[in-house]
Design a protein around this motif. Sequence first.
Motif, PDB file in Angstrom:
ATOM      1  N   MET A  47     -24.586 -67.596  26.195  1.00  0.00           N
ATOM      2  CA  MET A  47     -25.970 -67.892  25.842  1.00  0.00           C
ATOM      3  C   MET A  47     -26.818 -67.960  27.098  1.00  0.00           C
ATOM      4  N   LYS A  48     -28.031 -67.435  26.992  1.00  0.00           N
ATOM      5  CA  LYS A  48     -28.975 -67.557  28.102  1.00  0.00           C
ATOM      6  C   LYS A  48     -29.788 -68.829  27.862  1.00  0.00           C
ATOM      7  N   ILE A  49     -29.674 -69.783  28.786  1.00  0.00           N
ATOM      8  CA  ILE A  49     -30.382 -71.052  28.659  1.00  0.00           C
ATOM      9  C   ILE A  49     -31.349 -71.168  29.828  1.00  0.00           C
ATOM     10  N   LEU A  50     -32.631 -71.303  29.518  1.00  0.00           N
ATOM     11  CA  LEU A  50     -33.649 -71.336  30.559  1.00  0.00           C
ATOM     12  C   LEU A  50     -34.644 -72.462  30.293  1.00  0.00           C
ATOM     13  N   SER A  51     -35.142 -73.049  31.375  1.00  0.00           N
ATOM     14  CA  SER A  51     -36.209 -74.041  31.304  1.00  0.00           C
ATOM     15  C   SER A  51     -37.467 -73.449  31.939  1.00  0.00           C
ATOM     16  N   TYR A  52     -38.601 -73.941  31.492  1.00  0.00           N
ATOM     17  CA  TYR A  52     -39.873 -73.451  32.054  1.00  0.00           C
ATOM     18  C   TYR A  52     -39.947 -73.681  33.555  1.00  0.00           C
ATOM     19  N   GLN A  53     -39.096 -74.543  34.079  1.00  0.00           N
ATOM     20  CA  GLN A  53     -39.081 -74.811  35.519  1.00  0.00           C
ATOM     21  C   GLN A  53     -38.234 -73.801  36.303  1.00  0.00           C
ATOM     22  N   ASP A  54     -37.466 -72.976  35.603  1.00  0.00           N
ATOM     23  CA  ASP A  54     -36.593 -72.006  36.267  1.00  0.00           C
ATOM     24  C   ASP A  54     -37.379 -70.776  36.713  1.00  0.00           C
ATOM     25  N   SER A  55     -36.950 -70.157  37.785  1.00  0.00           N
ATOM     26  CA  SER A  55     -37.660 -68.983  38.313  1.00  0.00           C
ATOM     27  C   SER A  55     -37.579 -67.787  37.377  1.00  0.00           C
ATOM     28  N   GLY A  56     -36.481 -67.678  36.620  1.00  0.00           N
ATOM     29  CA  GLY A  56     -36.348 -66.529  35.718  1.00  0.00           C
ATOM     30  C   GLY A  56     -36.991 -66.717  34.357  1.00  0.00           C
ATOM     31  N   TYR A  57     -37.580 -67.881  34.129  1.00  0.00           N
ATOM     32  CA  TYR A  57     -38.135 -68.202  32.805  1.00  0.00           C
ATOM     33  C   TYR A  57     -39.321 -67.306  32.444  1.00  0.00           C
ATOM     34  N   ALA A  58     -40.311 -67.234  33.316  1.00  0.00           N
ATOM     35  CA  ALA A  58     -41.533 -66.487  33.008  1.00  0.00           C
ATOM     36  C   ALA A  58     -41.253 -65.000  32.755  1.00  0.00           C
ATOM     37  N   PRO A  59     -40.463 -64.325  33.617  1.00  0.00           N
ATOM     38  CA  PRO A  59     -40.170 -62.904  33.319  1.00  0.00           C
ATOM     39  C   PRO A  59     -39.438 -62.724  31.993  1.00  0.00           C
ATOM     40  N   PHE A  60     -38.525 -63.640  31.669  1.00  0.00           N
ATOM     41  CA  PHE A  60     -37.792 -63.525  30.407  1.00  0.00           C
ATOM     42  C   PHE A  60     -38.726 -63.679  29.222  1.00  0.00           C
ATOM     43  N   VAL A  61     -39.620 -64.646  29.277  1.00  0.00           N
ATOM     44  CA  VAL A  61     -40.565 -64.868  28.183  1.00  0.00           C
ATOM     45  C   VAL A  61     -41.486 -63.667  28.008  1.00  0.00           C
ATOM     46  N   ARG A  62     -41.899 -63.055  29.103  1.00  0.00           N
ATOM     47  CA  ARG A  62     -42.757 -61.863  28.989  1.00  0.00           C
ATOM     48  C   ARG A  62     -42.042 -60.738  28.253  1.00  0.00           C
TER      49      ARG A  62
END
Length: 429
Positions: A1-16
Amino acid sequence: MKILSYQDSGYAPFVRRLNRRALPEPGTRDLVSTIIAEVATKGDEALFTLTKRFDGAILTAKTLFVSDAEFAAAEKAVTPETKVAVARSLKNIHSFAKRSLRKDWSAKNAEGATVGERFTPFDRVGVYVPGGKAPLVSTALMTAGFAQAAGVPEILAATPCGPDGSVNPALLYALQAAGVTEAIKVGGAQAIAAMALGTRTIRPVDRVFGPGNSFVVEAKRQLVGAVSIDLLPGPSEILILSDKTGNAEFIAADILAQAEHGGDSIVGFATDSKALLGKVVKAIEKQLPTLNRSKYIREVLKRGTFLLHVKSFAEGVSICNAFAPEHLSLITAEEDRWLPLIRTCGAIYLGNDSPVAVGDFLAGPSHTLPTGGSGRSFSGIRADQFQRRTSIVRLDKESVRKSLPVVEEFSRIEGLDAHGRSTAIRLEK
């Protein structure tokens, strides 16, 4: 599973990247184009060849269609419990469908002409029911059952057979209960092409319905024009959006249930509660070993599952509208606040006690829903999609007289003097 928080550097690109468009892969597009061309030129022979190639089954002109004897044997083979389940599901489907059928109407316009609409069922439709890892009995009901409720006289079903040329008895029973008049033992893009274009033995349909894998979806896309389609329903998807009031055990169970479809299924969970996210992860790990299809579930959890800790619930709503999921499970103490802001999803399940599985099998609305981001443009199967719309116009001399000045002005603007003349002539003595 990919688990990300809004504080992580990879979060914004993944959400886009979650802002999707339902576009085909070039390889899928090209293969499907070739399959359609083969069916168009070789007809039944292409179906036999492709079925042997993809499903390992040998079909002939005598075994292409499900026979009356096979339907009868299926009815004898299924359990009384299966018959009760099918009947209860169809009862809800028909009740829901009847409420959404469009009805004829007429009224007078400003000039006194009678205008209105008439709605009649399509003469012949095709429904596709996937095979693969599980017999999707419920899909037979939630496609053909809507056609049955709309009064479609001819319903052609297509579903892949096993290597021995047989079709699951429960699936055949469901097809017959849902009013199917013919069924072919063919799956994949070739089945969609056969229903849309026809062959020597298969008469073409007016419209094609039903979900499928990426090849089935692409075939429907390419054949628009030769036939109309319902929507673009591909591999299963769910997004669960919850605040801190979510029940972790229930959320984990819904995640695992949708992952059970296997293949290219996509499962997402977004919450503004970091504590809830941690509980859900632990609940998944606890429940997974107890499930029969854990092998398929693990594949989806590894490749197609994401869990997000979002900065705010409002951000979660924005992610949902960008992602346009097939199913949305919305769990929040402020339901009246957030529900009106959800715009792009196939179906919404509200609260902790609304499992998607009930919608899959029983609730009434069709579970055939838009996937791959196509929820921006399509809605799920509805009964009125099985109706053909025709507009009605009737004028008398007085309404012609009142209409003439406007018709003549548009005729002058567009340079279509015969249009004006065709109206004025009716008022000449």
